[in-house]
Scaffold this motif. Structure first.
Motif, mmCIF file in Angstrom:
data_model
loop_
_atom_site.group_PDB
_atom_site.id
_atom_site.type_symbol
_atom_site.label_atom_id
_atom_site.label_comp_id
_atom_site.label_asym_id
_atom_site.label_seq_id
_atom_site.Cartn_x
_atom_site.Cartn_y
_atom_site.Cartn_z
ATOM 1 N N THR A 1 0.837 -1.208 0.046
ATOM 2 C CA THR A 1 -0.058 0.114 0.071
ATOM 3 C C THR A 1 0.996 1.118 0.168
ATOM 4 O O THR A 1 0.675 2.071 -0.551
ATOM 5 C CB THR A 1 -1.002 -0.090 1.395
ATOM 6 N N TYR A 2 2.065 1.188 0.839
ATOM 7 C CA TYR A 2 2.587 2.492 0.811
ATOM 8 C C TYR A 2 3.508 2.714 -0.404
ATOM 9 O O TYR A 2 3.596 3.938 -0.888
ATOM 10 C CB TYR A 2 3.835 2.200 1.780
ATOM 11 N N ILE A 3 3.706 1.416 -1.152
ATOM 12 C CA ILE A 3 4.861 1.688 -2.178
ATOM 13 C C ILE A 3 3.716 2.150 -3.470
ATOM 14 O O ILE A 3 4.019 3.175 -4.271
ATOM 15 C CB ILE A 3 5.162 0.348 -2.976
ATOM 16 N N ALA A 4 2.293 1.715 -3.441
ATOM 17 C CA ALA A 4 1.479 2.232 -4.275
ATOM 18 C C ALA A 4 1.163 3.875 -4.086
ATOM 19 O O ALA A 4 0.774 4.494 -5.013
ATOM 20 C CB ALA A 4 0.333 1.318 -4.157
ATOM 21 N N LEU A 5 1.042 4.122 -2.824
ATOM 22 C CA LEU A 5 0.667 5.557 -2.646
ATOM 23 C C LEU A 5 1.776 6.610 -2.322
ATOM 24 O O LEU A 5 1.630 7.689 -2.118
ATOM 25 C CB LEU A 5 -0.224 5.428 -1.358
ATOM 26 N N LYS A 6 2.909 6.255 -2.343
ATOM 27 C CA LYS A 6 4.054 7.086 -1.951
ATOM 28 C C LYS A 6 4.150 8.175 -2.765
ATOM 29 O O LYS A 6 4.740 9.236 -2.056
ATOM 30 C CB LYS A 6 5.319 6.207 -1.740
ATOM 31 N N ASN A 7 3.784 8.355 -3.935
ATOM 32 C CA ASN A 7 3.970 9.690 -4.872
ATOM 33 C C ASN A 7 2.603 10.478 -4.379
ATOM 34 O O ASN A 7 2.387 11.202 -5.161
ATOM 35 C CB ASN A 7 4.315 9.217 -5.917
ATOM 36 N N SER A 8 1.432 9.729 -3.904
ATOM 37 C CA SER A 8 0.250 10.406 -4.001
ATOM 38 C C SER A 8 0.059 11.497 -2.732
ATOM 39 O O SER A 8 -0.638 11.496 -1.842
ATOM 40 C CB SER A 8 -0.787 9.620 -3.609
ATOM 41 N N THR A 9 0.983 12.649 -2.892
ATOM 42 C CA THR A 9 1.191 13.611 -1.979
ATOM 43 C C THR A 9 0.129 14.813 -1.800
ATOM 44 O O THR A 9 0.109 15.372 -0.984
ATOM 45 C CB THR A 9 2.554 14.274 -2.145
ATOM 46 N N ALA A 10 -0.773 14.811 -3.088
ATOM 47 C CA ALA A 10 -1.747 15.604 -2.895
ATOM 48 C C ALA A 10 -1.333 17.326 -2.848
ATOM 49 O O ALA A 10 -2.120 17.634 -2.003
ATOM 50 C CB ALA A 10 -2.989 15.389 -2.183
ATOM 51 N N GLY A 11 -0.106 17.619 -3.194
ATOM 52 C CA GLY A 11 0.264 18.856 -2.925
ATOM 53 C C GLY A 11 1.100 19.067 -1.706
ATOM 54 O O GLY A 11 1.511 20.017 -1.402
ATOM 55 N N GLY A 12 0.961 18.144 -0.708
ATOM 56 C CA GLY A 12 1.530 18.008 0.453
ATOM 57 C C GLY A 12 3.212 18.006 0.429
ATOM 58 O O GLY A 12 3.656 17.722 -0.614
ATOM 59 N N PRO A 13 3.924 17.780 1.358
ATOM 60 C CA PRO A 13 5.043 17.337 1.503
ATOM 61 C C PRO A 13 5.458 16.052 0.838
ATOM 62 O O PRO A 13 4.812 15.000 0.856
ATOM 63 C CB PRO A 13 5.696 17.513 3.046
ATOM 64 N N THR A 14 6.592 16.025 0.087
ATOM 65 C CA THR A 14 7.054 14.702 -0.353
ATOM 66 C C THR A 14 8.034 14.054 0.121
ATOM 67 O O THR A 14 8.491 14.554 1.316
ATOM 68 C CB THR A 14 7.645 14.852 -1.739
ATOM 69 N N LEU B 1 4.482 -7.210 -5.069
ATOM 70 C CA LEU B 1 4.418 -7.140 -6.549
ATOM 71 C C LEU B 1 3.358 -6.556 -7.144
ATOM 72 O O LEU B 1 3.262 -5.518 -7.846
ATOM 73 C CB LEU B 1 5.042 -8.297 -7.173
ATOM 74 N N GLY B 2 2.234 -7.144 -6.491
ATOM 75 C CA GLY B 2 0.938 -6.892 -7.203
ATOM 76 C C GLY B 2 0.393 -5.298 -6.761
ATOM 77 O O GLY B 2 0.126 -4.576 -7.905
ATOM 78 N N LEU B 3 0.768 -4.881 -5.623
ATOM 79 C CA LEU B 3 0.262 -3.581 -5.218
ATOM 80 C C LEU B 3 1.086 -2.575 -5.867
ATOM 81 O O LEU B 3 0.791 -1.376 -6.319
ATOM 82 C CB LEU B 3 0.379 -3.415 -3.817
ATOM 83 N N GLY B 4 2.507 -3.054 -6.197
ATOM 84 C CA GLY B 4 3.362 -2.023 -6.550
ATOM 85 C C GLY B 4 3.199 -1.885 -7.984
ATOM 86 O O GLY B 4 3.574 -0.750 -8.839
ATOM 87 N N VAL B 5 3.043 -2.839 -8.858
ATOM 88 C CA VAL B 5 3.037 -2.919 -10.440
ATOM 89 C C VAL B 5 1.818 -2.553 -10.986
ATOM 90 O O VAL B 5 1.770 -1.648 -11.824
ATOM 91 C CB VAL B 5 3.771 -4.060 -10.787
ATOM 92 N N ILE B 6 0.722 -3.162 -10.496
ATOM 93 C CA ILE B 6 -0.577 -3.108 -11.332
ATOM 94 C C ILE B 6 -1.529 -2.520 -10.424
ATOM 95 O O ILE B 6 -2.933 -2.671 -10.313
ATOM 96 C CB ILE B 6 -1.022 -4.571 -11.616
ATOM 97 N N THR B 7 -1.378 -1.473 -9.242
ATOM 98 C CA THR B 7 -2.215 -0.688 -9.027
ATOM 99 C C THR B 7 -2.473 0.752 -9.688
ATOM 100 O O THR B 7 -3.518 1.112 -9.971
ATOM 101 C CB THR B 7 -1.797 -0.018 -7.557
ATOM 102 N N TRP B 8 -1.212 1.325 -10.280
ATOM 103 C CA TRP B 8 -1.419 2.288 -11.307
ATOM 104 C C TRP B 8 -0.639 1.750 -12.715
ATOM 105 O O TRP B 8 0.056 0.931 -12.386
ATOM 106 C CB TRP B 8 -0.568 3.512 -10.972
ATOM 107 N N TRP B 9 -1.308 1.976 -13.595
ATOM 108 C CA TRP B 9 -0.601 1.533 -14.807
ATOM 109 C C TRP B 9 -0.868 2.355 -15.991
ATOM 110 O O TRP B 9 -1.615 3.413 -15.998
ATOM 111 C CB TRP B 9 -1.462 0.062 -15.347
#
Lengths: 214, 107, 615
Positions: free
Chosen positions: A54-67, B99-107
């Motif tokens: 979850t963190y890896i998926a969202l780590k760039n979703s800063t919504a204008g806040g601090p990076t 892998l799943g969450l990191g690669v295929i959440t945004w595409w």
């Protein structure tokens, strides 16, 4: 103490002339606990993996806040890493003294482990407070904020749980000394504590270091 | 072990054995610290950048974790087959999850 | 003291079950509450089908319909099917491997009470302003935006039940690895024990992802975090990933135990050992392994891209191979056997074609391109009911008839059992076979009405009538259960069984085995029947038996967490919610500390007392 309890306690006494090589696994219950905690840790691995994902998926979703680059600093994280790594070693010392049937030293090293864990926790609270007051970076500011606090906070929660566990364990056994009834409990705690350290290794790598790199 | 019937508290062999093991533990601790310092130094000095650095950092973390598992947590010892199976199984699923969450959440 | 039970008051019996850590009683608790949730979910299904009996029906309102489908799915999967299997595993598995209890009896008690309280918590939502209504998959953002407290009940109820599930999974694994009796090597374990092990491994690695998913949902709904909030950079696909990382293994969690049950039933009533035992074991592992690799096939239409979709499609179809191995092994077990048609065997025979149909539609759905057409239609509904009912529920019903004499010391009537099977079997196919075609004609799932004259009328009517037959079958089962109570005790080993659980006296003594049983090969009891005197050999002379103490703490800990859960559900409504959180948490943690501080050494049953008991 009831009659049954007295029998039970006697059966778990360690004979100083015949110390089991692995006091933690001298009884059937000890063996069960040893495997049980390992299975549990296997489960925890996936638990933390879900948070890491979850963190890896969202780590760039800063919504204008601090990076990540604006927030993280290396010094504090390095200090926290040293604290937790050292606490891992001190719990190894504690188990070493358990195997030598030296209860006092075991308690001492377990106590040091707890203090190091407490220091780690202090640093983490300081870090969070710093982010919130100086950057206005909270659980609610962005998806990145939610994911960051969820992952690092979950680890912190595990540290808190571990510390409470340790306190209860040390208090309850302070007068009883070591026997094959409580040795598995100490050993289980030590394994749990090492695992928390392993998770931290990945947190400082994936969250902080890789966050600094960008 | 129950076959140990010598009257002295802990026979010297056992004591030496656990001392030796403690030495290995300290060595693994030192190497873990070294790996940590390398990782922080790589990021702090910016000797490397980009995805190669990220891969190297993850490799360093995995090596450290293995030290922790195999030595601190005694996974290398005998009788740890089922324990190893659970933790390695967990790692496999963990890898897939990340892998799943990191690669295929945004595409 | 003898095993013949003295008359005890209802109060003592209830107290006994509340404090029990005995795997048999915990198993009965699982069966009881799993059964209650099964009946409730079944009733909800009947209401759903009644609503869909005619076009534009107004039997229930749209909102209530959403709540019904959500509760039906969630109850059936998490609170009925899984706990029913857990009950069977709890009771039978230790007996099959020659163990006297699970590795962690206390944890077992905690697991069952967490499940019971979690289930009751979720179902209590009906009385607290409405049930969850975002479907059993609870997809974000719909679930995040659903007003009221319904989804909060879903989140916290499943969180509690899920925690209990993981505990029990750990318990089963540790038990099977460490507590097998003398001679019971891994490759001599009955297939039901094997599937218990593999199912537990699946639970162990699948459920944590769901735990996290529920936490994220809870944070988003109750603490304003932004995991699924697109405006703040969140992503609702994360919920789908985490849900299906658990959700796909979950379907194998539900079907593997059924495979195990049929692998016991078919050899017993064919009087032949299981064909291809080794292949069966490895096929089980292969299914479990592949089961983790395919979760995204539930997400084909999300648009993960052709590469991801293709990979997951290949993985999905690969699962057909080990499953096919199993189907053929069952058929070959029956080949040339002297088959006796009993109720469990009927379910086994009904299972093979039914499940095969479900498997084939699964392969169809696994084909990405076709899935774009099938997705979210009644074809999917038909498919998963074919695997879950044709697999899991047939398995549960077979097991209930098969192990009833072992568990409750009564025989279920074969006459009623066969009636029940035929009602259930025909009702099931009537209900769901036609739904394939409804789906292909374009009827979407989860719609509360359909229009008339779209050629959906007749199909839906047939489907509804079929569901009533299934309801009738369950009533027959209940009658069977009640009337069996008034019949005399069951004979020992009524089916001429093959595995260790049939070697114990009826009713099962609370210590299970007087002598530690010696296993001399696969199907140990059968070996003794063929080569010995039909009695299991003792592995060692009579010893004192060490037993764990019962405890009320599992009940109290679960109660504390349930109170805290109510607090979490209502914490946005004012201070009383937060007060409940503190009270509940303090109570639960207090109980945990009590557990930690109090020594519990268990007790011994002396040898002299055991000598008086019969073997």
């Amino acid at each position: 103490m009831s009659h049954q309890e007295a029998i039970g306690r006697n059966a778990h006494k360690i004979d100083p002339n015949n110390i089991p090589a692995e006091p933690a696994r001298a009884t059937a219950e000890g063996k069960h606990k040893h495997l049980g905690i390992w299975i549990f840790l296997g489960s925890e691995t996936v638990l933390f993996a879900s948070l890491f994902g979850t963190y890896i998926a969202l780590k760039n979703s800063t919504a204008g806040g601090p990076t990540t680059q604006e927030l993280y600093g290396l010094e504090l994280v390095f200090l926290m890493t040293l604290l937790l790594l050292t606490s891992s070693l001190t719990s190894v010392y504690a188990i070493y003294h358990m195997k030598n049937n030296n209860f006092k030293k075991m308690q001492l090293w377990m106590g040091i482990t707890g203090l190091l864990g407490l220091a780690f926790l202090g640093c983490e609270i300081y870090e969070f407070a710093h982010y919130i007051t100086d950057y206005g970076f909270t659980f609610r500011s962005s998806a990145f904020g939610s994911a960051f606090y969820a992952l690092v906070g979950f680890h912190g929660g595990h540290v808190i749980f571990g510390l409470s566990w340790l306190i209860v364990l040390m208090a309850r056994n302070a007068k009883r000394g070591l026997d094959t009834y409580n040795a598995p409990k100490y050993n289980t705690f030590a394994l749990y504590w090492h695992f928390i350290d392993v998770v931290w290794v990945f947190i400082f790598t994936v969250v902080y270091l890789m966050g600094m790199v960008g | 072990m129950t076959e140990n019937t010598t009257p002295n508290k802990l026979d010297s062999y056992r004591k030496q054995e656990s001392k030796d093991e403690m030495k290995i533990q300290v060595i693994s601790f030192v190497s873990m610290i070294v790996f940590t310092v390398i990782a922080f130094a790589l990021v702090g000095t910016q000797l490397m950048t980009g995805s190669y650095l990220s891969i190297l950092l993850v490799v360093l973390a995995i090596v450290q974790a293995m030290f922790q598992f195999l030595y601190f947590m005694h996974l290398k010892d005998k009788g740890h087959g089922p324990a190893s199976a659970s933790i390695y199984g967990g790692m496999l699923i963990a890898f897939l999850t990340i892998l799943g969450l990191g690669v295929i959440t945004w595409w | 003291m003898s095993t013949t039970t003295q008359k005890r008051s209802l109060g003592t019996v209830i107290w006994d079950y509340m404090t029990t850590v005995d795997h048999k009683k915990v198993g009965v608790l699982y069966l009881l509450f799993g059964g209650i949730f099964f009946l409730m979910a079944g009733l909800q299904a009947l209401i759903i089908r009644t609503q869909l009996m005619t076009p534009e029906n107004d039997f229930v309102s749209a909102g209530l319909y959403n709540e019904l489908i959500t509760m039906h799915g969630t109850n059936m999967l998490f609170l009925a099917a899984m706990p029913l299997f857990f009950g069977l595993m709890n009771y039978v598995m230790p007996l099959q491997i020659g163990a006297r209890d699970l590795a962690f009896p206390f944890l077992n008690g905690l697991g069952v009470w967490l499940f019971i309280f979690g289930g009751l918590l979720m179902n209590s939502s009906w009385f607290f302003g409405g049930a969850p209504d975002a479907g059993w998959t609870n997809y974000a953002p719909l679930s995040v935006q659903s007003p009221g407290h319904g989804i909060n009940f879903y989140v916290l109820g499943l969180q509690l039940a899920g925690a209990g599930t993981i505990m029990t999974g750990i318990n089963f694994i540790a038990t099977i690895v460490l507590m097998r009796g003398p001679g019971m090597t891994y490759m001599r374990m009955p297939l039901f024990t094997w599937t218990t092990l593999v199912t537990s491994i699946l639970i162990l690695f699948a459920f944590p992802a769901f735990t996290i998913a529920l936490f994220l949902m809870q944070f988003d709904r109750m603490f304003d975090s932004a995991f699924f909030d697109i405006a703040l950079g969140g992503n609702s696909v994360i919920w789908q990933h985490l849900f299906w990382i658990m959700g796909h293994p979950e379907v194998y969690i539900l079907v593997l135990p059924a495979f195990g049950i049929f692998s016991e039933v078919i050899p017993t009533f064919s009087k032949k050992r299981l064909f291809g035992y080794t292949a069966m074991v490895f096929a089980t592992f292969l299914i479990a392994f592949l089961g983790f690799m395919v979760w995204a096939h539930h997400m084909f239409t999300v648009g993960l891209g052709p590469v991801a979709n293709a990979l997951f499609a290949i993985g999905t179809m690969a699962i057909a191979v080990p499953t096919g191995i199993k189907i053929f092994n069952w058929l070959l077990t029956m080949w040339g056997g002297s088959i006796k048609i009993t109720t469990p065997m009927l379910y086994a025979l009904g299972f093979i074609p039914s499940f095969t149909i479900g498997g084939m539609t699964g392969v169809m759905l696994g084909s990405t391109v076709a899935d774009y057409q099938f997705h979210d239609t009644y074809f999917v509904v038909a498919h998963f009911h074919y695997v879950i009912i044709g697999g899991s529920v047939f398995g549960i019903l077979a097991a209930v008839h098969y192990w009833w004499p072992l568990m409750f010391n009564r025989m279920l009537s074969e006459k009623l059992g066969k009636l029940e099977f035929w009602l259930f079997f025909s009702g099931f196919h009537l209900t769901f076979f036609i739904q394939h075609f409804l789906g292909l004609m374009g009827m979407p799932r989860r719609y509360w009405v359909f229009l008339e004259n779209q050629e959906l009328d007749l199909g839906n009517l047939i489907s509804t009538l079929g569901s009533y037959l299934m309801g009738l079958a369950v009533i027959v089962l209940l009658i069977n259960v009640v009337t069996s109570y008034f019949k005399g005790p069951a004979p020992r080993d009524p089916w001429d069984g093959r595995s260790l659980e049939w070697s114990v006296p009826n009713p099962t003594p609370y210590y299970n085995f007087k002598y530690t049983p010696l296993t001399r090969g696969l199907d140990p009891l059968w070996i003794e029947k063929m080569e010995g005197d039909g009695k299991i050999k003792p592995a060692e002379p009579l010893h004192d038996i060490h037993m764990p103490h019962g405890s009320i703490l599992p009940f109290l800990i679960s109660l504390g967490f349930t109170i805290a859960s109510f607090g979490f559900i209502y914490q946005l409504d004012g201070p009383h919610g937060r007060i409940l959180i503190y009270i509940g948490m303090a109570f639960a943690i207090g109980c945990m500390i009590v557990r930690s501080l109090k020594d519990d050494y268990g007790y011994n049953i002396p040898k002299e007392e055991l000598e008086k008991e019969d073997d």
